[in-house]
Design an enzyme around this catalytic site. Structure first.
Site, PDB file in Angstrom:
ATOM      1  N   TYR A  54       0.851  -1.195   0.000  1.00  0.00           N
ATOM      2  CA  TYR A  54       0.000   0.000   0.000  1.00  0.00           C
ATOM      3  C   TYR A  54       0.896   1.257   0.000  1.00  0.00           C
ATOM      4  CZ  TYR A  54      -3.507   3.371   1.461  1.00  0.00           C
ATOM      5  OH  TYR A  54      -4.317   4.465   1.531  1.00  0.00           O
ATOM      6  N   THR A  56       1.567   3.674   1.815  1.00  0.00           N
ATOM      7  CA  THR A  56       2.331   4.136   2.986  1.00  0.00           C
ATOM      8  C   THR A  56       3.451   3.169   3.373  1.00  0.00           C
ATOM      9  OG1 THR A  56       0.707   3.023   4.364  1.00  0.00           O
ATOM     10  CG2 THR A  56       0.367   5.376   3.997  1.00  0.00           C
ATOM     11  N   LYS A  57       3.671   2.129   2.587  1.00  0.00           N
ATOM     12  CA  LYS A  57       4.626   1.102   2.998  1.00  0.00           C
ATOM     13  C   LYS A  57       6.017   1.317   2.382  1.00  0.00           C
ATOM     14  CE  LYS A  57       1.470  -0.890   5.459  1.00  0.00           C
ATOM     15  NZ  LYS A  57       0.258  -0.130   5.125  1.00  0.00           N
ATOM     16  N   ASN A  58       6.988   0.502   2.821  1.00  0.00           N
ATOM     17  CA  ASN A  58       8.389   0.758   2.455  1.00  0.00           C
ATOM     18  C   ASN A  58       8.664   0.615   0.969  1.00  0.00           C
ATOM     19  OD1 ASN A  58       8.534   0.936   5.175  1.00  0.00           O
ATOM     20  ND2 ASN A  58      10.477  -0.159   5.349  1.00  0.00           N
TER      21      ASN A  58
END
Ligand SMILES: Cc1ncc(COP(=O)(O)O)c(C=O)c1O
Length: 259
Positions: A54, A56-58
């Site tokens: 998603y 917001t992930k790394n």
């Protein structure tokens, strides 16, 4: 789950579960880049681990994720259920020399990742170690800045090698000794142009879950009132991180000097 990407004692959890014949699926949404105390990715010792890509992930493809497992049967089941319950995907049917035939062997879902999205992830995976090194550097600046500070405590610690934190989320606890509330720190940071988040509002207090609330969870509620997640992303400069850390410390100091 791996809170913010902090490595948990997964082998301990798996051994506890195995003795009781319980299967273990890891919520590794925050854990792209996380390594356990044997230097392994989530999914190595458990039945499987689900990662999130998603926004917001790394690493991200906007939406989608990845499932890692060493269990061949589970892998097959996940593949089938994620694509309508079909036993052969389009690659298997349309490649030259392959058969067109397929069966629908289960009532499945439309949970497959589109190939175009997967191509994005593949290019990001190739950059993972560079992206992770940048996160490590920023997290180090935060940890150093808050060491010995008045009541600002990182929510997770720096793990010992070969374990690794993915630093998907860098959360602090605004401890009571700070003399200032978490919300006033958030407001103060906002005044300095710094956006924050809270990971997480307690599930049992969410509107859709409240009716299931059977007993108080004081530790969860204590933490949820004091947590703030600070900005952390690879494009941040060292100066940005120092600016955020200084802003947090001065928000805390202001209140201490008032009291
Ligand atoms: C801890 C945790 N688990 C699961 C998810 C769900 O991931 P996704 O949005 O890829 O389904 C998230 C998403 O932010 C998360 O933070």
């Amino acid at each position: 789950m791996y809170y913010g990407g902090y490595p948990m004692d997964i082998r301990g959890i798996v051994s506890y579960a195995r003795e009781r014949k319980i299967r273990v699926l890891e919520d590794a949404a925050h854990a792209v880049g996380t390594l356990d105390d044997t230097g392994e990715w989530p999914g190595k010792y458990s039945d499987g681990a689900a990662f999130s890509f998603y926004a917001t992930k790394n690493i991200t493809s906007g939406e989608g994720g990845m499932f890692l497992t060493n269990d061949k049967d589970l892998e097959e089941r996940v593949r089938i259920l994620s694509l309508h319950g079909m036993d052969r995907d389009a690659w298997k049917r349309y490649e030259l020399g392959n058969r067109y035939a397929y069966d629908v062997v289960a009532l499945g879902y439309k949970y497959n990742m589109p190939d175009l999205t997967a191509a994005l992830v593949m290019s990001q995976l190739a950059k993972l170690s560079t992206l992770q090194a940048r996160r490590d550097r920023l997290a180090r600046i935060y940890c150093d800045a808050f060491e010995g500070s008045n009541g600002i405590v990182p929510a997770t610690q720096w793990p010992l090698r070969p374990a690794r934190h993915s630093w998907c989320v860098f959360a602090i606890i605004v401890d009571d000794s700070c003399g200032v509330t978490r919300d006033s720190v958030i407001t103060s940071l906002l005044g300095n142009g710094i956006g924050t988040s809270v990971h997480f509002p307690p599930t049992h207090l969410l509107a859709s879950m409240r009716h299931l609330h059977t007993r108080p969870l004081p530790v969860t509620e204590w933490a949820a009132q004091r947590l703030v997640s600070l900005p952390l992303y690879p494009d941040m400069s060292d100066e940005d991180a120092h600016y955020v850390a200084d802003s947090v410390c001065s928000a805390a100091r202001r209140s201490t000097s008032r009291s």
